[in-house]
Design an enzyme around this catalytic site. Structure first.
Site, short mmCIF file in Angstrom:
data_model
loop_
_atom_site.label_atom_id
_atom_site.label_comp_id
_atom_site.label_asym_id
_atom_site.label_seq_id
_atom_site.Cartn_x
_atom_site.Cartn_y
_atom_site.Cartn_z
CG ASP A 53 -0.24 -0.09 2.52
OD1 ASP A 53 0.42 0.89 2.92
OD2 ASP A 53 -0.32 -1.15 3.18
CD GLU A 59 19.44 -22.67 -17.22
OE1 GLU A 59 18.20 -22.72 -17.40
OE2 GLU A 59 20.03 -23.28 -16.30
#
Length: 781
Positions: free
Chosen positions: A562, A642
């Site tokens: 929030d 990777e």
């Protein structure tokens, strides 16, 4: 009718002062210089009561008039924003206008987060509040009682204070309006004071109400659950009251304290819409109500469930702030307003607009099962690939080998680490990396030294067994001595260790609310509010003492995501669900109000630990770049190919971070309708750069071509595709299909990219991604 008119760059907010002292809402929308009181129509409405001092005027009824701060007990039978109970049990209040003034500068609130004009101006306002500095007379502009007040807002931010009172009840309310003209934002708050001699109880205190004289609106709200937060849902506003909120003690995974009221025809690109964001991290309630005459009321504030907040004589309550915005240009434009406001005028400190370090977090790599040597091996490999920080998550303190013990004991478990924490941090620093830590200060395990010493510091109800969650209890942060103790323990660690990052977690909802002190022993509402203030106090002290530390908020991921938390922590862990495909939906809903820079997002392992889904590393990185960017896996366990890809991803993030974090974000798909592909876009503020991101969600044989229409570009300007990246698929024949890179080097004008779009290559398979970067070739002609 006297009026107060507030202007921002593109909007106008107008208040009417009725001759009997009622404060009416006249208008909020596109900028106008008009007297909007002509919109009010007076009719005798059956069963709509009339104020006694209306002297027989049956056309005057608050049941049908739009109001600024509607109260229970005035004959308005719609949902109120304010209600008071007396000691004798009588409900109701009749607030009337007393006076108002306009002053330069945006107000601040003691102990609460606010939108601010600048950090220096915020500090000045805070010094005024604490009495350390007197407000200069020059900054105050009172208005005479006779004149029409027009507040143009040409001199920066300003504050409107409107005083309302009910002398019979003994209550005074100062409504606060903060106006930030250049941002097109108006904030709302209030200070409620008991000016009588008897104790009063506040049964409902909302921060903000907007009344509309018409009813054809949709409500957008953002619901969810743990590991699937902030799903956007759009529903018509219907007759009756529609409400959502949180009773969990936090803003919650289930409902976010933000909502949009949009005209029915509004889309991402056009149409009128209003947004309300609550700068508060505790219980809240949002209401949208359409009445018998199709009028709509939209309001937001602290939850009124079990609200019975006591106010002694001369005591006051400062109500948390709501930030409001309006635009006639669609949902994307509304998001851009809130993104800028939160990124630059809510977040604070050195990291609010700066690039965040690329980090690796130990949680999904090791969980509780690590030693200092294992962490060093993770750091050594990560450093070789360009990772800039290692974060040691849960398990470094107390007796903490699982989540059943140790919370509350903030001392280093050197036996588990095999070395002092300071030495571990120094070794990681010597690799050229920063070091970070996880904490959960608001929680305690019953199997802990703290609980054994202070069992009364946890929320429990006398005579009852407590409700556990994750086998932990909640410390009563409404009590200063509890906050002080936890702060001093954690500060004692941070003072001795080179820490550059703190992840502050909170892993359960609040229950068994009972504060074992005489002053608030029986009051639920006061304890819940003071708990939030205690959390804010802890964070304010932490950030003041360690301004160099990047603080990330977390509550099981997005359970306390929030604007209030972002005032203290400039980023929040978006969700505990790190699956890239799930994160697309989560981050899509989050983007309606919160900026990309606030979103904590990492590349995790495949198969994913939450869903078991397998996705390529490139896809995971494209999704994670729509956030702070980092890794949530052990890079020692990935292939050499990777590892090379990780190096490239980190370089790409550093190359594009300013465009991603500070540019304009556009949603190019709707998860509810567009099942084939997800797409989003970052555009620089001047429209010279664009980064398009696409992930295919579903694949079909011999499928039609999909096109993604871009947004926010200069229509007549020419753009060159500088870089096109996507995965090379291997087909059943075993031979790789050539990665044709159809766009790289191609020149397109902005109009073609926005009107015709960018084709999604057929080579792109399910859960595979494409990332395309365009740069302006020349200026508009």
């Amino acid at each position: 009718m006297r009026r107060i008119t507030l202007h921002t760059k593109n909007t106008t907010y107008q208040i009417g002062i009725h001759r009997l002292g009622f404060l009416l809402h006249l208008y909020y929308g596109s900028r106008t210089e008009c007297d909007m009181s002509y919109l009010l129509q007076a009719y005798d409405r059956g069963f709509s009561g009339n104020p006694h001092d209306a002297a027989g005027d049956r056309t005057l009824s608050l049941d049908v008039l739009p109001q600024e701060f509607p109260c229970y007990g005035t004959g308005d039978f719609r949902s109120a924003a304010f209600n008071v109970r007396s000691l004798e049990g009588v409900h109701g209040v009749d607030l009337r206008y007393q006076k108002h003034r306009v002053r330069r500068g945006k107000y601040a609130l003691p102990g609460l987060p606010v939108v601010y004009e600048s950090e220096d101006a915020l500090k000045r306002e805070q010094r005024f509040l604490t009495g350390k500095m007197e407000r200069p007379v020059q900054g105050t502009e009172p208005h005479s009682e006779e004149e029409q007040e027009i507040c143009s807002g040409t001199q920066g931010a300003y504050t409107l204070e409107v005083t309302l009172a009910d002398q019979n009840v003994g209550i005074k309310v100062i409504l606060l309006y903060g106006v930030l003209p250049d941002l097109d934002v108006i904030t709302r708050s209030a200070v409620v004071r008991n000016v009588g001699e008897k104790e009063l109880f506040l049964c409902k205190v909302f921060s903000c109400t907007l009344d509309f004289l018409r009813g054809d609106y949709d409500l957008l709200h953002f619901h969810g659950r743990h590991a699937m937060e902030r799903n956007a849902e759009r529903i018509p506003v219907m007759h009756g009251k529609q409400s959502f909120g949180s009773r969990r003690g936090t803003s919650s995974h289930q409902h976010n304290p933000f909502a949009i009221l949009a005209e029915r025809e509004t889309t991402e690109d056009y149409g009128g819409c209003y947004g309300m964001a609550f700068l508060y991290s505790g219980n809240f309630s949002f209401e949208a109500e359409q009445d018998q005459y199709h009028q709509v009321r939209m309001q937001l504030g602290m939850s009124d469930e079990m609200m019975d907040y006591p106010l002694s004589a001369d005591e006051c309550l400062c109500v948390p702030e709501v930030a409001m915005a309006y635009t006639a240009d669609g949902l994307a434009a509304l998001s851009h307003i809130f993104h800028k406001v939160i990124r630059e005028h809510v977040c604070r400190g050195r990291y609010k607009t700066a690039r965040r370090p690329v980090l690796i977090n130990s949680w999904e790599a090791a969980y509780f099962h690590f030693t200092g040597e294992k962490i060093l091996k993770m750091a050594e490999q990560a450093a070789k690939l360009g990772v800039e920080m290692l974060v040691l998550d849960d398990g470094w303190f107390g007796k903490r080998d699982d989540d059943n013990s140790g919370l509350g004991d903030w001392y280093v478990n050197e036996k588990k680490l095999g070395m002092p924490l300071a030495r571990l941090a120094d070794k990681i620093n010597d690799m050229g990396m920063q070091f970070g830590l996880w904490i959960e200060p608001e929680m305690v395990n019953e199997d802990s030294d703290l609980y054994r010493q202070h069992p009364d510091w946890a929320f429990t109800i006398p005579g009852r067994q407590p409700c556990r969650c994750r086998n932990q209890l909640v410390l009563d942060f409404s009590r200063k001595e509890v906050v002080d103790h936890v702060f001093e323990q954690i500060a004692g660690v941070l003072d001795k260790v080179s820490v550059s990052y703190i992840k502050m977690d909170m892993n359960r909802s609040l229950s068994d609310i009972c504060t074992l002190t005489t002053e608030s022993y029986q009051n639920y509402a006061k304890t819940m509010h003071c708990y939030v203030l205690g959390v804010y106090d802890f964070l304010e002290r932490m950030t003041a003492r360690y301004p160099h530390i990047l603080f990330e908020g977390c509550s099981g991921g997005g359970g306390r995501f929030d604007a209030g938390m972002l005032y203290y922590t400039p980023q929040i862990w978006c969700s505990d669900d790190t699956d890239a495909i799930e994160r697309i939906r989560i981050q899509h809903g989050t983007s309606f109000v919160y900026p990309i820079s606030a979103v904590g997002s990492h590349v995790s392992a495949s198969p994913n630990h939450q869903t078991g889904r397998q996705t390529k590393l490139f896809t995971r990185s494209v999704v994670a770049m729509a956030g702070s960017f980092g890794y949530e896996l052990d890079l020692n366990l990935v292939s050499e190919e990777e590892k090379d890809e990780v190096k490239e991803q980190i370089q790409d993030y550093k190359k594009y971070w300013n465009l991603i974090h500070n540019g304009r974000y556009y949603r190019l798909h709707d998860p509810e309708r567009d099942r084939e592909a997800a797409a989003w876009e970052f555009v620089s503020g001047d429209g010279t750069e664009m980064l398009l991101n696409v992930v295919r969600l579903d694949a079909h044989g011999n499928a039609p071509i999909n096109f993604i229409r871009c947004k926010g570009l200069r229509p007549k300007a020419r753009y060159r595709c500088i870089e096109e990246k996507r995965v090379v698929r291997e087909y059943h024949s075993g031979a790789p299909r050539r990665d044709r890179k159809q766009l790289e080097g191609r020149i397109c004008d902005g109009a073609s990219l926005m009107c015709a779009g960018v084709p999604i290559p057929m080579e792109l398979g399910e859960y595979e991604a494409m990332q395309v970067y365009f740069r302006l070739l020349d200026t508009e002609t």
